[in-house]
Scaffold this motif. Structure first.
Motif: not given
Length: 176
Positions: A146-157
């Motif tokens: 809702a606020f704006g994400i410039m970058q996002f990354v998620r690892s594997g399990r």
């Protein structure tokens, strides 16, 4: 009667060789099974790599795939477990504009309530880190979107089993 699709965490202990990832992913691809996440890391034994793969399939399919994975020369041993048999986490990072951190009180509340951690702050952006279950990470992502994400990354399990796997003795013998 239709077989139940279950989420499995697959642990594969291997030598670290070029091309093995391609061959193992092809085992899933040939059966039209999507890999939800994959993580590669050092294991408890020096020189042995552990892959953690998350997939959804029937147990019957899983048993066949484990057999195919173990036929690869570089594979030492492969296991599969249900969510109930493992302790698991994922990690993620968010890059967000710095002015939001100071101007939006709600962002500070979201960070606190989610147990996220601020990794770095500068004039242009700040970076949050969050470890937890996938649903916790997805909730935080929705709230921050809702606020704006410039970058996002998620690892594997990443996961460990609740029960002892007896792999350490096998790996120690392999390593000698």
């Amino acid at each position: 009667m239709e077989k139940e699709i279950i989420q499995f965490t697959v642990s594969v202990y291997t030598e670290n060789n070029i091309g093995l990832l391609n061959r193992i992913s092809a085992i899933f691809q040939r059966r039209h099974i999507n890999i939800e996440s994959i993580n590669s890391s050092a294991s408890e034994i020096e020189g042995v790599t552990r892959w953690t793969i998350l997939v959804n399939m029937t147990e019957e399919q899983m048993k066949k795939i484990i057999g195919q994975i173990e036929k690869q020369v570089e594979v030492i041993k492969a296991y599969y477990h249900t969510d109930e048999e493992t302790i698991y986490q994922e990690s993620c990072m968010f890059k967000i504009k710095s002015d939001l951190l100071f101007d939006e009180r709600q962002i500070q509340n979201i960070i606190k309530e989610s147990n996220a951690r601020i990794v770095t702050v500068n004039k242009e952006f700040f970076v949050l880190e969050k470890s937890g279950r996938r649903n916790e990470i997805e909730l935080l992502h929705r709230e921050l979107s809702a606020f704006g994400i410039m970058q996002f990354v998620r690892s594997g399990r990443i996961a460990v089993t609740k029960d002892e796997m007896k792999i350490t003795e096998m790996l120690a013998a392999f390593n000698n």
